[in-house]
Design an enzyme around this catalytic site. Sequence first.
Site, PDB file in Angstrom:
ATOM      1  N   GLU A  72       0.854  -1.190  -0.037  1.00 61.65           N
ATOM      2  CA  GLU A  72      -0.072   0.012  -0.089  1.00 61.65           C
ATOM      3  C   GLU A  72       0.883   1.181  -0.112  1.00 61.65           C
ATOM      4  O   GLU A  72       0.755   1.934   1.119  1.00 61.65           O
ATOM      5  CB  GLU A  72      -1.039  -0.226   1.040  1.00 61.65           C
ATOM      6  N   GLU A 104      -5.642  -8.135  -1.347  1.00 63.46           N
ATOM      7  CA  GLU A 104      -6.571  -8.135  -0.002  1.00 63.46           C
ATOM      8  C   GLU A 104      -7.718  -7.733  -0.249  1.00 63.46           C
ATOM      9  O   GLU A 104      -8.046  -6.887  -0.919  1.00 63.46           O
ATOM     10  CB  GLU A 104      -5.879  -7.212   0.949  1.00 63.46           C
TER      11      GLU A 104
END
Length: 490
Positions: free
Chosen positions: A239, A395
């Site tokens: 991220e 995810e």
Amino acid sequence: MPTGTGVGGGGGGTTNPNGDPTPATDDSPPGKFRVNPENGRVMIDGVDTQVRGGNWFGLEGQDDLERPGAMELFIGSMSWVTTTRTIADTMKELTSSDLKFNTIRLPIAPQTLDAAHPDGDYTKTPKLKNNNPTAYPYANAYAALEDFLKQADANGLYVILGLHSCSNHIGWRKGKLDDAPPWVDSSRENYDYKKDNYTCASGEDAYNKEKWLANIRTMAALPKKLGIDNILGIDCFNEPWKYSWAEWADLAKECYDAIKSQNDDIIAVVQGVSGSHQTPGGSGLDLTPEPHGDENLNPNWGENFYGQHTYPIQIPRNRLCFSPHTYGPAVFVQKQHVDQSQAGCAGLEDEAAAAAKCGLDIERSNPDAVARLEKQWDEHFGFLHDEKFCVITGEYGGVKDWPKNEMEPALAQMWAHLPAGKRYDWEWQNMYTDYLIKKKMTDFTYWSINPESGDTGGIYGHKYTDADKTGWGTWTGLDTEKVQMLARLK
């Protein structure tokens, strides 16, 4: 680099100044792991293979209030509280149950790769939580990593090894390689794990591009060192939301080059950015909007690949998998989850939407809600699959009964105005699963296998309840509903 950090790709993008398309191949001979250029599927030994898996967290650092600053590098979190469950037991269950998993995404931190680092020393006092020496017979976190990889290989499981942070002390909060406070959770209500004293910019946890690339090379060399061939990919950095796409695309290319220098049979797994990036010359939370399409549809951290349209990444397609992260309201209530027609709720999200007592608009039976979320996903990453790139959802997941959450009881109070019995996040998860099936984009690693993830729960149940905290660390059986949902992805 416009951020002034000196750690990456330079000048808002330098590897592709002419906007050249992503190259098709690296001209290497056929190998163990490649991407099929005709359909974007992962090929294993030349055969198209669906990536079906989950995230097994712990070695990237677990929050530990009893030992502040020494976040645990302890795989499986507290799952080895008794000797009745072992790593091998769980691996066999994941592969033989209706889940039919063949892949585990395994996040680690830089400290995990250092066998001498004190944060991963299992012999020290106080001991790591529930460190049962019978079920968990390792001297340190690095030894646990090596054995986990070997056990996965023996049990027919591929691994996507991911560098999850710049430091196990900071965890998910970081947005770039050398990130520093203030962190986004600094003003978050009802949150205990605030790390404003920790930084990746200086001191003992200082991190930079050179250290990162050295870690990538170490990870890529593990198959040869351990005599295994199951590391399918390396997820370059988790991220990276403070970078612009051009900055991150340049850094990701360096990640790929580092992987290839050690191993020609590992795919570079690349996440997206976010809806903003760190302002050039700025620091901390000084942010500039990052293009992502419709301004009313926020991307999650790691979800935004919109910049690929104008600044194509220079990693060859046959060695590249894009890996978006996307979540529903259990992780963060985005404005596209909120009922925008309600007075005073337009543009609000998360805590502000809760304070205004906004309703949510997330139901599979509502065509408008379905169309809105599908547009979000199409704009941010679905177009990559249409262009025959490999796309693995790295995810997604959540607590099914959100806002009811036994590990975060304050949420139920914050959203107490919502209708009782509505399972908003479970609706969202099934809407996303429907989307993946519709797109035929069914490669995934669900978050998470472990049940101790506070805002998502896991594929396994957990004995812990808010009323009975003595159950912490005890796994129960597989969650039947989650298993059935994931079984739809074929």
